[in-house]
Scaffold this motif. Structure first.
Motif, PDB file in Angstrom:
ATOM      1  N   LYS B 314      11.083  -3.564  -3.944  1.00 50.25           N
ATOM      2  CA  LYS B 314      11.398  -2.491  -4.893  1.00 50.25           C
ATOM      3  C   LYS B 314      11.879  -1.242  -4.172  1.00 50.25           C
ATOM      4  O   LYS B 314      12.814  -0.575  -4.608  1.00 50.25           O
ATOM      5  CB  LYS B 314      10.159  -2.163  -5.733  1.00 50.25           C
ATOM      6  CG  LYS B 314       9.886  -3.228  -6.779  1.00 50.25           C
ATOM      7  CD  LYS B 314       8.775  -2.809  -7.703  1.00 50.25           C
ATOM      8  CE  LYS B 314       8.582  -3.879  -8.778  1.00 50.25           C
ATOM      9  NZ  LYS B 314       7.279  -3.715  -9.446  1.00 50.25           N
ATOM     10  N   GLY B 315      11.193  -0.931  -3.077  1.00 55.62           N
ATOM     11  CA  GLY B 315      11.586   0.281  -2.363  1.00 55.62           C
ATOM     12  C   GLY B 315      11.229   0.220  -0.890  1.00 55.62           C
ATOM     13  O   GLY B 315      10.250  -0.430  -0.506  1.00 55.62           O
ATOM     14  N   VAL B 316      12.040   0.893  -0.083  1.00 55.98           N
ATOM     15  CA  VAL B 316      11.770   0.963   1.353  1.00 55.98           C
ATOM     16  C   VAL B 316      11.668   2.432   1.748  1.00 55.98           C
ATOM     17  O   VAL B 316      12.559   3.230   1.430  1.00 55.98           O
ATOM     18  CB  VAL B 316      12.893   0.292   2.173  1.00 55.98           C
ATOM     19  CG1 VAL B 316      12.595   0.382   3.666  1.00 55.98           C
ATOM     20  CG2 VAL B 316      13.069  -1.171   1.751  1.00 55.98           C
ATOM     21  N   ARG B 345      19.249  -6.878  -2.206  1.00 59.10           N
ATOM     22  CA  ARG B 345      18.821  -5.683  -1.482  1.00 59.10           C
ATOM     23  C   ARG B 345      17.737  -4.939  -2.251  1.00 59.10           C
ATOM     24  O   ARG B 345      17.653  -5.051  -3.486  1.00 59.10           O
ATOM     25  CB  ARG B 345      20.015  -4.756  -1.213  1.00 59.10           C
ATOM     26  CG  ARG B 345      20.626  -4.163  -2.457  1.00 59.10           C
ATOM     27  CD  ARG B 345      21.788  -3.244  -2.145  1.00 59.10           C
ATOM     28  NE  ARG B 345      22.340  -2.701  -3.370  1.00 59.10           N
ATOM     29  CZ  ARG B 345      23.385  -3.215  -4.014  1.00 59.10           C
ATOM     30  NH1 ARG B 345      24.014  -4.267  -3.521  1.00 59.10           N
ATOM     31  NH2 ARG B 345      23.813  -2.683  -5.133  1.00 59.10           N
ATOM     32  N   PRO B 346      16.916  -4.170  -1.531  1.00 55.59           N
ATOM     33  CA  PRO B 346      15.879  -3.384  -2.216  1.00 55.59           C
ATOM     34  C   PRO B 346      16.518  -2.384  -3.183  1.00 55.59           C
ATOM     35  O   PRO B 346      17.665  -1.980  -2.988  1.00 55.59           O
ATOM     36  CB  PRO B 346      15.180  -2.634  -1.074  1.00 55.59           C
ATOM     37  CG  PRO B 346      15.612  -3.311   0.178  1.00 55.59           C
ATOM     38  CD  PRO B 346      16.912  -3.958  -0.085  1.00 55.59           C
ATOM     39  N   CYS B 347      15.732  -2.009  -4.221  1.00 55.98           N
ATOM     40  CA  CYS B 347      16.292  -1.093  -5.227  1.00 55.98           C
ATOM     41  C   CYS B 347      16.605   0.271  -4.619  1.00 55.98           C
ATOM     42  O   CYS B 347      17.646   0.845  -4.892  1.00 55.98           O
ATOM     43  CB  CYS B 347      15.305  -0.913  -6.375  1.00 55.98           C
ATOM     44  SG  CYS B 347      14.860  -2.470  -7.134  1.00 55.98           S
ATOM     45  N   GLN B 375       7.671   5.951  -6.899  1.00 65.57           N
ATOM     46  CA  GLN B 375       8.259   6.747  -7.970  1.00 65.57           C
ATOM     47  C   GLN B 375       9.784   6.561  -8.040  1.00 65.57           C
ATOM     48  O   GLN B 375      10.364   6.402  -9.106  1.00 65.57           O
ATOM     49  CB  GLN B 375       7.936   8.212  -7.704  1.00 65.57           C
ATOM     50  CG  GLN B 375       7.966   9.079  -8.922  1.00 65.57           C
ATOM     51  CD  GLN B 375       7.471  10.495  -8.578  1.00 65.57           C
ATOM     52  OE1 GLN B 375       7.903  11.087  -7.589  1.00 65.57           O
ATOM     53  NE2 GLN B 375       6.549  11.003  -9.376  1.00 65.57           N
ATOM     54  N   ALA B 376      10.401   6.554  -6.832  1.00 62.07           N
ATOM     55  CA  ALA B 376      11.852   6.367  -6.767  1.00 62.07           C
ATOM     56  C   ALA B 376      12.243   4.993  -7.301  1.00 62.07           C
ATOM     57  O   ALA B 376      13.222   4.849  -8.043  1.00 62.07           O
ATOM     58  CB  ALA B 376      12.334   6.538  -5.333  1.00 62.07           C
ATOM     59  N   ALA B 377      11.449   3.980  -6.928  1.00 62.82           N
ATOM     60  CA  ALA B 377      11.752   2.618  -7.376  1.00 62.82           C
ATOM     61  C   ALA B 377      11.623   2.525  -8.897  1.00 62.82           C
ATOM     62  O   ALA B 377      12.436   1.877  -9.557  1.00 62.82           O
ATOM     63  CB  ALA B 377      10.814   1.631  -6.685  1.00 62.82           C
TER      64      ALA B 377
END
Lengths: 307, 411
Positions: B314-316, B345-347, B375-377
């Motif tokens: 979801k997020g990096v 790819r990750p969101c 939160q960003a994801a």
């Protein structure tokens, strides 16, 4: 002192290992110097080069050298020589290289590197008593980039960056003394126009160990602005007028291998200067008597103080 | 086998000793100096058959390392920070000679202001040089990486010099338990150096480092070095499996920690990744599915392995312990470039800068980075890159400024 075998020009080697057809300019004084080094040192050599005119001797896929070559960078050719020399010693000591396959390590740089950027690495190599030969071909400016002034440029010479009427404001650095102050095995000044003197000195250095340092005058037609056919004549005048002293340092002593005639008898510096476009401003449109006298006085002063 | 307590510098020296080097051109610089001092003592005691010479600068040192390698001996050298930058002309130059040797860089932040503690701007300045790069996060890895580096660089499919990087202070002066391979084990993995055609000797003249005129020839040689570097990826995997058989220690080009079911992943280099692991463990206890991905091999860049590790995340949170002035995190840019065309790819990739000049990254900051990334994801909105700095730090800095008197531009 060891007797050398070079008594007359006829005694100089007939075999010239350095190949012809290099990209060097016609009349290149540096090439004249290198040729004689190759003649005397032979083919079991590796030239470790710093950025300068002679870097363009080996342009892929050609080289005029019979031995090996490595280009390093402008500042660190003596350090490159250290790596090669040490590695060869290690290989011989560990029996991975036959002693007869050893090489003479020769640093080859111009004055831009030797008098300036490479001086720290050179000093270090002498500190470490590195067993190598250093040949600085001194064309008295950054030749390969169009001849801007360097720390080797003589007072009054016009260069691409000292185009003003009086020429270069500085004075040629005394690299010979700086090198000699390190007390290396050998330091010499040479000139390709005096091949016998030069051959004797190379032979002498060849038979020594440790740092053996050469500053070779390298008249430069394109930088000094003269007809390429004059290279040898200009080289000879540099010695005859006393501007380029031929000397050597060995065992703590400096000796002159060839002295010019006395002040009264030797040709004045004018004879040397007027042949070169870089000094034309001394004669045209008006003679610059003051500057000419200063240059002459400096040369006279040098020889007056030689015992 | 019983582990020995070694500093990162000590571990590097142990690895070098086991590699049976022939030649050591050196120059002192903090925090690297302990490595060359340790080796000097072993050489002096006759425990290593090696020639050592202290040079006049790092520029000279790297030149000598390169020319000695080109003459056909096994070479080691080490530096840090300003030293690496002072020698940078030669870092680029010797890589093109295709004469392998190993250089340990003990990371230290760059001037100015001049300082002592680490970040990765020094080693990342060598990113495009042709040197391969292995980044370590523990003292054990440092020792093992030195042996791996010789095998990798000397492999006939590669023939390139290798930088092994460890963080100053956090690894260089920190003692950790290290398993030291026996001489026999090391020798089984790393045979004596075979220079092949790389040598200087009478009767077989070679011209090295010659000039080329024209872009066509230049491009050819530059492409060739690049392709050799890319080939080092599969060679690295191959030799790591061999190393595992001998020592039992598993190494891969990319380390994944609790990544399989992770939704949020920290992505970073070097010893601070061990702090991230600690944070991951804490966050897992709160129910957050967090992991860590850390490239060991940075050049060549192990793109495929990283893409696999990050697929469908979801997020990096990309934690850059470096700062490309006027752009941002270097790792963030590297990562973005390999993920852009990937369907899985990750969101979101969220960029954080931290740990400059040895500034710590606290566990609370890792929590905060995870929170921001979650939160960003969820929102699909990636926040602007964040420069980690706490209110307390700023207050202390203001205190110092009031003592110094503030004349900084743009204040």
């Amino acid at each position: 002192m060891k007797k050398t075998i070079f008594k007359t020009i006829k005694d100089l080697p007939r075999h010239h290992p350095l190949g012809a057809g290099t990209p060097a300019c016609g009349g290149c004084g540096a090439l004249e110097d290198i040729k004689l080094f190759c003649d005397i040192l032979g083919e079991k050599t590796i030239f470790v080069n710093a950025a300068g005119c002679m870097t363009l001797l080996s342009v892929y896929p050609f080289t005029p050298f019979r031995g090996s070559w490595i280009y390093t960078a402008m500042a660190s050719a003596p350090a490159g020589a250290q790596g090669v020399r040490d590695a060869l010693d290690v290989l011989i000591q560990k029996k991975r290289l036959r002693p007869e396959d050893d090489l003479q390590v020769v640093v080859l740089t111009g004055d831009g590197s030797a008098y300036g950027m490479g001086l720290s690495a050179t000093s270090g190599a002498m500190d470490r008593n590195l067993d190598f030969i250093y040949l600085c071909y001194d064309n008295e400016g950054y030749g390969n980039t169009g001849h801007q002034y360097s720390a080797a440029t003589p007072h009054g010479a016009q260069t691409a960056t000292s185009p003003e009427a009086g020429g270069y404001w500085g004075y040629k650095k005394d690299l010979f003394s700086i090198w000699a102050a390190h007390r290396p095995s050998y330091v010499a000044t040479v000139s390709g126009s005096d091949p016998l003197d030069m051959a004797r000195k190379i032979k002498k250095a060849k038979d020594l160990k440790g740092p053996r340092m050469f500053i070779a005058l390298a008249p430069c037609p394109t930088g000094w602005h003269y007809d390429p056919k004059e290279t040898v004549a200009i080289g000879k005048l540099a010695v005859k007028t006393g501007i380029w002293p031929l000397k050597e340092y060995i065992d703590g002593k400096v000796t002159h291998s060839k002295k010019p005639l006395s002040k009264e008898k030797r040709p004045g510096v004018e004879e040397y200067l007027e042949k070169q476009g870089r000094f034309a401003h001394l004669f045209k449109p008006r003679r610059n008597d003051e500057l000419l006298a200063e240059i002459q006085a400096r040369v006279d002063d040098y020889w007056d103080n030689i015992p | 086998m019983k582990p020995t307590l070694l500093t990162g510098n000590g571990a590097a020296a142990r690895g070098v000793r086991l590699a049976g080097i022939d030649y050591l051109p050196a120059f002192p610089i903090t925090p690297q100096t302990e490595i060359i001092e340790t080796l000097a003592q072993w050489i002096q005691a006759g425990e290593m058959d090696c020639r050592m010479v202290t040079m006049d600068s790092e520029h000279s040192m790297i030149t000598a390392a390169g020319t000695a390698a080109a003459t056909g001996v096994r070479v080691f050298t080490a530096t840090s920070s300003q030293g690496l930058l002072y020698g940078m002309e030669m870092i680029y130059t010797v890589a093109g000679w295709r004469a392998p040797f190993v250089l340990v860089n003990v990371s230290r932040a760059l001037s100015s202001p001049i300082t002592l503690e680490p970040d990765h701007n020094d080693v990342l300045a060598a990113r495009d040089s042709g040197f391969l790069q292995i980044h370590c996060s523990t003292c054990q890895e440092v020792l093992d990486a030195v042996l791996l580096a010789y095998r990798l660089g000397e492999d006939e499919r590669v023939r390139l010099p290798v930088i092994v990087n460890l963080d100053g202070y956090y690894l260089s002066f920190t003692r950790e338990p290290v398993l030291i391979p026996s001489r026999k084990e090391a020798a089984r993995f790393l045979a004596p150096y075979d220079p092949g055609e790389t040598h200087f000797r009478a009767g077989d003249p070679v011209s090295q480092g010659v000039a080329v005129l024209g872009g066509s020839q230049y491009s050819y040689f530059r492409y060739e070095t690049h392709l050799a570097s890319i080939q080092a990826l599969s060679v690295f995997n191959e030799i790591c499996r061999e190393y595992e058989k001998i020592t039992g220690r598993v190494y891969e080009a990319v380390e994944g920690y609790r990544t399989t079911d992770a939704e949020i992943v920290f992505f970073m280099l070097g010893s601070f990744a061990t702090k991230a692991k600690d944070a991951v463990d804490h966050l897992r206890k709160t129910g957050l599915k967090v992991g860590l991905v850390r490239p060991r091999l940075f050049r060549p860049f192990p793109a495929q392995a990283i893409i696999r590790h990050l697929a469908d995340k979801k997020g990096v949170a990309v934690v850059d312990q470096n700062l490309s002035q006027g752009k941002g995190g270097i790792l963030h840019a590297e990562l973005s470039s390999i993920l852009y065309n990937e369907e899985r790819r990750p969101c979101v990739l969220v960029s954080f800068i931290g740990g400059l000049g040895g500034r710590d990254i606290s566990v609370e900051e890792f929590f905060e980075m995870a929170r921001v990334t979650v939160q960003a994801a969820e929102s699909g909105k990636t926040p602007a890159p964040r420069l980690l700095y706490t209110h307390e730090e700023l207050a202390r800095m203001r205190g110092l400024q009031s003592i110094a008197g503030n004349r900084s531009p743009g204040h």
